[in-house]
Design a protein around this motif. Structure first.
Motif, PDB file in Angstrom:
ATOM      1  N   MET A  21     -15.025  -1.181  -0.894  1.00 45.24           N
ATOM      2  CA  MET A  21     -13.656  -0.912  -1.330  1.00 45.24           C
ATOM      3  C   MET A  21     -12.904  -2.217  -1.602  1.00 45.24           C
ATOM      4  O   MET A  21     -12.166  -2.323  -2.586  1.00 45.24           O
ATOM      5  CB  MET A  21     -12.909  -0.084  -0.272  1.00 45.24           C
ATOM      6  N   LYS A  22     -13.079  -3.208  -0.737  1.00 45.20           N
ATOM      7  CA  LYS A  22     -12.387  -4.484  -0.906  1.00 45.20           C
ATOM      8  C   LYS A  22     -12.875  -5.235  -2.134  1.00 45.20           C
ATOM      9  O   LYS A  22     -12.123  -5.997  -2.744  1.00 45.20           O
ATOM     10  CB  LYS A  22     -12.559  -5.340   0.354  1.00 45.20           C
ATOM     11  N   GLU A  23     -14.133  -5.018  -2.502  1.00 37.79           N
ATOM     12  CA  GLU A  23     -14.679  -5.664  -3.693  1.00 37.79           C
ATOM     13  C   GLU A  23     -14.123  -5.049  -4.971  1.00 37.79           C
ATOM     14  O   GLU A  23     -13.939  -5.733  -5.975  1.00 37.79           O
ATOM     15  CB  GLU A  23     -16.209  -5.532  -3.713  1.00 37.79           C
ATOM     16  N   ILE A  24     -13.853  -3.752  -4.916  1.00 34.06           N
ATOM     17  CA  ILE A  24     -13.550  -3.011  -6.140  1.00 34.06           C
ATOM     18  C   ILE A  24     -12.064  -2.777  -6.354  1.00 34.06           C
ATOM     19  O   ILE A  24     -11.551  -2.955  -7.458  1.00 34.06           O
ATOM     20  CB  ILE A  24     -14.321  -1.670  -6.136  1.00 34.06           C
ATOM     21  N   PHE A  25     -11.334  -2.377  -5.300  1.00 37.40           N
ATOM     22  CA  PHE A  25      -9.933  -2.000  -5.455  1.00 37.40           C
ATOM     23  C   PHE A  25      -8.997  -3.177  -5.163  1.00 37.40           C
ATOM     24  O   PHE A  25      -9.344  -4.080  -4.397  1.00 37.40           O
ATOM     25  CB  PHE A  25      -9.593  -0.846  -4.512  1.00 37.40           C
ATOM     26  N   PRO A  26      -7.776  -3.164  -5.739  1.00 37.00           N
ATOM     27  CA  PRO A  26      -6.783  -4.183  -5.412  1.00 37.00           C
ATOM     28  C   PRO A  26      -6.315  -4.021  -3.968  1.00 37.00           C
ATOM     29  O   PRO A  26      -6.413  -2.920  -3.405  1.00 37.00           O
ATOM     30  CB  PRO A  26      -5.648  -3.910  -6.406  1.00 37.00           C
ATOM     31  N   PRO A  27      -5.805  -5.096  -3.339  1.00 39.02           N
ATOM     32  CA  PRO A  27      -5.435  -5.057  -1.913  1.00 39.02           C
ATOM     33  C   PRO A  27      -4.468  -3.943  -1.547  1.00 39.02           C
ATOM     34  O   PRO A  27      -4.596  -3.336  -0.480  1.00 39.02           O
ATOM     35  CB  PRO A  27      -4.798  -6.440  -1.675  1.00 39.02           C
ATOM     36  N   GLU A  28      -3.497  -3.643  -2.434  1.00 33.32           N
ATOM     37  CA  GLU A  28      -2.494  -2.634  -2.104  1.00 33.32           C
ATOM     38  C   GLU A  28      -3.060  -1.224  -2.078  1.00 33.32           C
ATOM     39  O   GLU A  28      -2.388  -0.288  -1.657  1.00 33.32           O
ATOM     40  CB  GLU A  28      -1.311  -2.704  -3.082  1.00 33.32           C
ATOM     41  N   GLU A  29      -4.315  -1.053  -2.524  1.00 33.58           N
ATOM     42  CA  GLU A  29      -4.941   0.265  -2.547  1.00 33.58           C
ATOM     43  C   GLU A  29      -5.903   0.478  -1.372  1.00 33.58           C
ATOM     44  O   GLU A  29      -6.485   1.550  -1.231  1.00 33.58           O
ATOM     45  CB  GLU A  29      -5.712   0.455  -3.859  1.00 33.58           C
ATOM     46  N   VAL A  30      -6.103  -0.569  -0.529  1.00 31.00           N
ATOM     47  CA  VAL A  30      -7.111  -0.483   0.536  1.00 31.00           C
ATOM     48  C   VAL A  30      -6.441  -0.529   1.908  1.00 31.00           C
ATOM     49  O   VAL A  30      -5.792  -1.512   2.268  1.00 31.00           O
ATOM     50  CB  VAL A  30      -8.147  -1.622   0.419  1.00 31.00           C
ATOM     51  N   LEU A  31      -6.612   0.538   2.666  1.00 30.17           N
ATOM     52  CA  LEU A  31      -6.088   0.610   4.026  1.00 30.17           C
ATOM     53  C   LEU A  31      -6.885  -0.338   4.928  1.00 30.17           C
ATOM     54  O   LEU A  31      -8.101  -0.469   4.789  1.00 30.17           O
ATOM     55  CB  LEU A  31      -6.218   2.048   4.535  1.00 30.17           C
ATOM     56  N   VAL A 153       4.929   6.944  -9.880  1.00 28.26           N
ATOM     57  CA  VAL A 153       4.747   5.765  -9.027  1.00 28.26           C
ATOM     58  C   VAL A 153       4.285   6.266  -7.661  1.00 28.26           C
ATOM     59  O   VAL A 153       4.476   7.432  -7.323  1.00 28.26           O
ATOM     60  CB  VAL A 153       6.050   4.939  -8.846  1.00 28.26           C
ATOM     61  N   HIS A 154       3.663   5.392  -6.895  1.00 22.66           N
ATOM     62  CA  HIS A 154       3.375   5.776  -5.510  1.00 22.66           C
ATOM     63  C   HIS A 154       3.656   4.616  -4.571  1.00 22.66           C
ATOM     64  O   HIS A 154       3.650   3.446  -4.994  1.00 22.66           O
ATOM     65  CB  HIS A 154       1.953   6.327  -5.361  1.00 22.66           C
ATOM     66  N   PRO A 155       3.925   4.907  -3.293  1.00 19.39           N
ATOM     67  CA  PRO A 155       4.189   3.833  -2.332  1.00 19.39           C
ATOM     68  C   PRO A 155       2.928   3.011  -2.087  1.00 19.39           C
ATOM     69  O   PRO A 155       1.829   3.549  -2.021  1.00 19.39           O
ATOM     70  CB  PRO A 155       4.601   4.589  -1.054  1.00 19.39           C
ATOM     71  N   SER A 156       3.102   1.708  -1.955  1.00 18.60           N
ATOM     72  CA  SER A 156       1.965   0.839  -1.672  1.00 18.60           C
ATOM     73  C   SER A 156       1.367   1.178  -0.317  1.00 18.60           C
ATOM     74  O   SER A 156       2.085   1.422   0.655  1.00 18.60           O
ATOM     75  CB  SER A 156       2.412  -0.623  -1.669  1.00 18.60           C
ATOM     76  N   TRP A 157       0.025   1.189  -0.251  1.00 23.02           N
ATOM     77  CA  TRP A 157      -0.650   1.445   1.019  1.00 23.02           C
ATOM     78  C   TRP A 157      -0.509   0.271   1.988  1.00 23.02           C
ATOM     79  O   TRP A 157      -0.890   0.366   3.148  1.00 23.02           O
ATOM     80  CB  TRP A 157      -2.127   1.764   0.782  1.00 23.02           C
ATOM     81  N   GLU A 158       0.064  -0.826   1.523  1.00 22.06           N
ATOM     82  CA  GLU A 158       0.393  -1.929   2.433  1.00 22.06           C
ATOM     83  C   GLU A 158       1.683  -1.634   3.198  1.00 22.06           C
ATOM     84  O   GLU A 158       2.084  -2.412   4.073  1.00 22.06           O
ATOM     85  CB  GLU A 158       0.529  -3.237   1.648  1.00 22.06           C
ATOM     86  N   ASN A 159       2.336  -0.519   2.869  1.00 25.69           N
ATOM     87  CA  ASN A 159       3.558  -0.045   3.541  1.00 25.69           C
ATOM     88  C   ASN A 159       4.667  -1.105   3.525  1.00 25.69           C
ATOM     89  O   ASN A 159       5.378  -1.304   4.508  1.00 25.69           O
ATOM     90  CB  ASN A 159       3.257   0.380   4.982  1.00 25.69           C
ATOM     91  N   ASN A 160       4.789  -1.780   2.376  1.00 22.55           N
ATOM     92  CA  ASN A 160       5.787  -2.836   2.246  1.00 22.55           C
ATOM     93  C   ASN A 160       6.988  -2.403   1.403  1.00 22.55           C
ATOM     94  O   ASN A 160       7.839  -3.225   1.061  1.00 22.55           O
ATOM     95  CB  ASN A 160       5.153  -4.087   1.641  1.00 22.55           C
TER      96      ASN A 160
END
Length: 222
Positions: A21-31, A153-160
């Protein structure tokens, strides 16, 4: 190839999945790794990996909501070509969801998904060619997904508190002739789905309010 469910962060295959997941998705999409503990143990959240030998080569996460009789595809990962991974994951996911719906005494109504729009926002998906967003968009259209008529739009999974843009919110009805769905279903679903995030952006709150002011919302070609 094996279709295997992961229910614990201690499962060795989860470490392989999270690295993927970290290789493929941007940081804001990975819990974060540790924050996966409760979701994986939640019986309503279904995380499956495709295992080829001892390697995790693909994955999909989805949920079934019995009260609404709908599903949500959280993500699908295909890391290698030439394995028919897309069909393998889609077919096994649909079989599992149809079984869950049947156990609920119903036939599955449909499935939500967030889909990148590369025509607005470019994203390389870690350089993995089989995850090319142009190709993925056409594949999902081929599966039957339709774009919900919504400036999404959706809230960032970084919860920022940041609003993540560049995606469409889509729905795959089991009845392909369906042209609209209740706006309240979309609003209620998104409110529930993102309830884990405490820091919602104003753009998202405004979007939900707009949905609640409508009765139906159109399903458009993807």
């Amino acid at each position: 190839m094996e279709y295997k469910r992961i229910t614990s962060i201690t499962d060795p295959n989860f470490k392989k999945l999270h690295d993927l997941m970290k290789e493929i998705f941007p940081p804001e999409e990975v819990l974060e790794y540790e924050l996966w503990k409760e979701p994986l143990e939640d019986p309503g959240i279904r995380v499956f990996v495709a295992i080829n030998g001892d390697e995790v080569v693909g994955a999909t996460e989805y949920r079934y909501y019995p009260d609404w009789n709908i599903a949500m595809t959280d993500f699908t990962i295909i890391s290698k070509p030439g394995l028919s991974l897309g069909r393998f994951l889609a077919q096994n996911r649909l079989k599992d969801l149809q079984k869950l719906a049947n156990n609920n005494g119903k036939e599955l109504f449909g499935m939500f998904a967030e889909i990148y729009d590369p025509y607005r926002v470019g994203h390389e998906f870690g350089g993995v060619r089989v995850m090319d967003p142009y190709v993925r968009r056409e594949v999902l259209s081929h599966l039957g997904y339709k774009r919900i008529d919504l400036d999404y739009v959706h809230p960032s999974w970084e919860n920022n508190g940041e609003a993540v843009k560049g995606l469409d919110f889509c729905f795959m009805p089991m009845n392909d002739e369906l042209e609209s769905i209740p706006a309240s279903l979309v609003a209620d679903f998104l409110t529930t789905y993102y309830s884990i995030l405490s820091n919602k952006p104003k753009e998202w709150i405004d979007m939900i309010e707009q949905l609640r002011s409508k009765e139906i919302i159109s399903l458009l070609p993807l």
